[in-house]
Design a protein around this motif. Structure first.
Motif, mmCIF file in Angstrom:
data_model
loop_
_atom_site.group_PDB
_atom_site.id
_atom_site.type_symbol
_atom_site.label_atom_id
_atom_site.label_comp_id
_atom_site.label_asym_id
_atom_site.label_seq_id
_atom_site.Cartn_x
_atom_site.Cartn_y
_atom_site.Cartn_z
ATOM 1 N N ALA A 5 7.088 6.277 10.925
ATOM 2 C CA ALA A 5 8.271 5.436 11.093
ATOM 3 C C ALA A 5 8.725 4.885 9.747
ATOM 4 O O ALA A 5 9.923 4.905 9.416
ATOM 5 N N ARG A 6 7.784 4.402 8.936
ATOM 6 C CA ARG A 6 8.151 3.872 7.628
ATOM 7 C C ARG A 6 8.651 4.991 6.719
ATOM 8 O O ARG A 6 9.575 4.795 5.929
ATOM 9 N N ALA A 7 8.014 6.165 6.799
ATOM 10 C CA ALA A 7 8.466 7.294 5.991
ATOM 11 C C ALA A 7 9.901 7.679 6.343
ATOM 12 O O ALA A 7 10.710 8.005 5.462
ATOM 13 N N LEU A 8 10.233 7.644 7.645
ATOM 14 C CA LEU A 8 11.598 7.960 8.069
ATOM 15 C C LEU A 8 12.578 6.942 7.511
ATOM 16 O O LEU A 8 13.654 7.306 7.017
ATOM 17 N N CYS A 9 12.220 5.663 7.559
ATOM 18 C CA CYS A 9 13.113 4.621 7.053
ATOM 19 C C CYS A 9 13.353 4.783 5.557
ATOM 20 O O CYS A 9 14.494 4.687 5.083
ATOM 21 N N VAL A 10 12.279 5.041 4.800
ATOM 22 C CA VAL A 10 12.420 5.213 3.354
ATOM 23 C C VAL A 10 13.252 6.455 3.050
ATOM 24 O O VAL A 10 14.124 6.452 2.165
ATOM 25 N N VAL A 46 10.873 -1.967 2.762
ATOM 26 C CA VAL A 46 10.060 -1.843 3.975
ATOM 27 C C VAL A 46 8.849 -2.763 3.903
ATOM 28 O O VAL A 46 8.488 -3.433 4.879
ATOM 29 N N GLY A 47 8.205 -2.827 2.727
ATOM 30 C CA GLY A 47 7.024 -3.680 2.586
ATOM 31 C C GLY A 47 7.352 -5.149 2.742
ATOM 32 O O GLY A 47 6.642 -5.887 3.439
ATOM 33 N N PHE A 48 8.433 -5.613 2.131
ATOM 34 C CA PHE A 48 8.786 -7.014 2.250
ATOM 35 C C PHE A 48 9.223 -7.361 3.671
ATOM 36 O O PHE A 48 8.979 -8.474 4.149
ATOM 37 N N TYR A 49 9.878 -6.406 4.341
ATOM 38 C CA TYR A 49 10.236 -6.682 5.736
ATOM 39 C C TYR A 49 8.992 -6.833 6.595
ATOM 40 O O TYR A 49 8.930 -7.724 7.445
ATOM 41 N N ARG A 50 8.011 -5.968 6.383
ATOM 42 C CA ARG A 50 6.770 -6.076 7.161
ATOM 43 C C ARG A 50 6.090 -7.409 6.895
ATOM 44 O O ARG A 50 5.539 -8.036 7.809
ATOM 45 N N GLU A 51 6.119 -7.862 5.652
ATOM 46 C CA GLU A 51 5.531 -9.170 5.324
ATOM 47 C C GLU A 51 6.246 -10.284 6.075
ATOM 48 O O GLU A 51 5.613 -11.160 6.673
ATOM 49 N N LYS A 107 0.829 -1.210 0.000
ATOM 50 C CA LYS A 107 0.000 0.000 0.000
ATOM 51 C C LYS A 107 0.863 1.259 0.000
ATOM 52 O O LYS A 107 0.461 2.283 -0.548
ATOM 53 N N ASP A 108 2.059 1.197 0.589
ATOM 54 C CA ASP A 108 2.941 2.360 0.526
ATOM 55 C C ASP A 108 3.379 2.629 -0.904
ATOM 56 O O ASP A 108 3.507 3.776 -1.319
ATOM 57 N N LEU A 109 3.607 1.555 -1.670
ATOM 58 C CA LEU A 109 3.962 1.743 -3.075
ATOM 59 C C LEU A 109 2.807 2.362 -3.841
ATOM 60 O O LEU A 109 3.001 3.235 -4.692
ATOM 61 N N LEU A 129 16.648 -0.440 8.727
ATOM 62 C CA LEU A 129 16.244 0.644 9.622
ATOM 63 C C LEU A 129 14.901 0.352 10.280
ATOM 64 O O LEU A 129 14.714 0.607 11.479
ATOM 65 N N LEU A 130 13.946 -0.178 9.513
ATOM 66 C CA LEU A 130 12.651 -0.505 10.097
ATOM 67 C C LEU A 130 12.779 -1.616 11.135
ATOM 68 O O LEU A 130 12.102 -1.596 12.168
ATOM 69 N N ALA A 131 13.677 -2.574 10.869
ATOM 70 C CA ALA A 131 13.888 -3.650 11.850
ATOM 71 C C ALA A 131 14.394 -3.086 13.171
ATOM 72 O O ALA A 131 13.954 -3.506 14.259
ATOM 73 N N VAL A 132 15.305 -2.115 13.105
ATOM 74 C CA VAL A 132 15.823 -1.495 14.331
ATOM 75 C C VAL A 132 14.719 -0.760 15.071
ATOM 76 O O VAL A 132 14.565 -0.891 16.300
#
Length: 471
Positions: free
Chosen positions: A371-376, A407-412, A9-11, A206-209
């Motif tokens: 948070a996701r926006a910061l990582c991207v 980020v999307g694949f990490y969330r998955e 959805k972010d894409l 970054l999102l993992a951290v």
């Protein structure tokens, strides 16, 4: 079913933001059509004895359009998230990012400009009569026309890809296939492939951290207050180190200033976050507000990296055009004045035409999780800066899309790993349904890749045709 999220959805939001950019910057592209027409008229109507000066005028007109369109479209990538999160006002954000664009162009834009000037065609050919001017003018005209057509058709394209394709196609016609430096082109193409992948890995890391240190902490606000000041300090250190190390200042001054700015940023962020905790905002709102300082610095860093890389699309052709005429013989691709001129054009485009797009992206369309926006944002900035250090021209938007994919694949992966016992107890869904709900949609991937792949040959063919007509 609610637990199974569509992780692309972010894409989709980035695609919607691009559509908003295409819609909101129609005035820029109308101006571009007028400038392109004026450039063609200047070429056709120029007397034979003043052909080179006519080319220079035409090139400056088209370069103006490219600079305005780059600034207007790409500023939202940096400023949309912090404005949408309320971390900074629109006017202050535009001014800061515009200044960062100019600083990045002046301090770090020379390496990429040299690549576009001599990395595709040999340097000795870039000083021979009118042929180099023909190549660069055709390349800029092709890029301007292709971007305008793609905008009219609603297709997201890259100015960087269009300019590289234009130089290659025009050089092929003017100098022949043997003149092209295929090794240099292969390096640029490799950077185009590698940069989104690197951004994807960086965004995921970054999102993992953040997930491990903040989102799974018992007290998210306290955890954020401990971690985020160090994130602010690291961003400030990277920005200061890149700015000063490229300005010719001695190493002790660079290290001392970097440490001082980083320490001051950590202290400021701690004070700001302590105030947020004392204000007692609701949990999620407090976390979003605490991410404000990193988002603002991330926007400035992205503006710096964008200016350092994309200014080459303007300066490299102008430098060759200038050296080919007696009116501007001192033009060099690393000239600080020329780099400042290109950066100023991008900044003016952001200031004049970026407000509406930033507003759409920041508050009407994307409203990305902060948070996701910061990582991207950080993944994109660091990747583009690394490419700039290597002298490789890359597309900021394409690198950002790579960060969104990561980020999307990490969330998955995380949702699969940490699925709750209640969800595991349910009857498992069929594999087809899991693929439909959990994986990034293949159509989005193919659409994005198609836009990247088509731009290079299309701009090359168009530039080759224009070079043949001009010649």
């Amino acid at each position: 079913m609610a637990e199974f999220r569509i992780l692309d959805k972010d894409l989709d939001r980035v695609a919607n933001a691009e559509s908003a950019g295409l819609h909101s910057t129609r005035a820029v592209f109308r101006l571009g059509l007028a400038l392109t027409f004026a450039a063609v008229v200047a070429i056709v109507g120029t007397l034979a004895g003043a052909a080179l000066s006519g080319m220079l005028v035409a090139g400056m007109l088209v370069a103006t359009f490219l600079a305005l369109s780059i600034g207007a479209n790409d500023v939202a990538n940096a400023l949309g998230p912090p404005v949408g999160a309320g971390a900074i006002s629109m006017s202050a954000g535009l001014i800061l990012v515009a200044l960062a664009e100019i600083a990045g162009a002046m301090l770090a834009g020379g390496r990429v400009t040299e690549t576009l000037t001599t990395g595709i065609l040999p340097a000795d050919l870039m000083h021979q009569g009118t042929e180099p001017a023909t190549v660069m003018l055709a390349a800029m005209l092709a890029a301007a026309i292709w971007i305008t057509l793609a905008t009219w058709a609603g297709a997201p394209v890259s100015t960087t890809h269009a300019v590289v394709g234009g130089i290659s196609g025009a050089g092929l016609v003017v100098f022949g296939p043997g003149a092209l430096q295929w090794r240099g082109l292969a390096g640029i193409a490799t950077a185009w492939i590698a940069a989104p992948i690197v951004a994807a890995l960086a965004g995921a890391a970054l999102l993992a951290v953040l997930r491990r240190a903040i989102h799974r902490a018992p007290d998210r606000a306290r955890a954020a207050a401990r971690l985020l000041p160090w994130v602010v300090g690291c961003i400030a250190a990277v920005l200061t180190l890149n700015a000063l190390s490229l300005s010719g200042v001695g190493a002790p001054v660079v290290l001392g200033a970097t440490f001082a700015v980083s320490a001051a940023s950590v202290v400021f962020a701690r004070i700001r976050m302590a105030d947020e905790i004392a204000a007692g905002h609701p949990g999620r709102q407090m976390l979003d507000r605490m991410l404000g300082p990193p988002l603002v610095l991330g926007a400035i860093l992205m503006g710096f990296s964008h200016g350092s890389n994309d200014v080459a699309n303007i300066v490299a052709p102008l430098a060759v055009l200038g050296r080919s005429t007696e009116l501007w013989p001192q033009a060099e691709p690393t000239s600080i004045r020329l780099l400042a001129l290109g950066g100023a054009g991008i900044a003016v485009g952001a200031l004049l035409f970026g407000r509406r797009l930033v507003h759409m992206v920041g508050s009407r369309i994307t409203r990305l999780n902060t948070a996701r926006a910061l990582c991207v944002s950080l993944a994109t900035s660091l990747t583009v800066l690394a490419a700039t250090r290597l002298g490789m021209p890359v597309s900021t938007t394409h690198v950002a899309v790579g960060g969104v994919f990561g980020v999307g694949f990490y969330r998955e992966w995380e949702e699969r790993r940490f699925r709750s016992a209640r969800t595991r107890a349910r009857k498992p869904l069929p594999p087809e349904e899991l693929r439909r709900l959990q994986l990034v949609r293949r159509a989005a991937v193919l659409r994005t890749l198609a836009a990247w792949v088509v731009t290079l040959p299309a701009a090359g063919v168009l530039a080759a045709t224009l070079a043949w007509m001009i010649g």
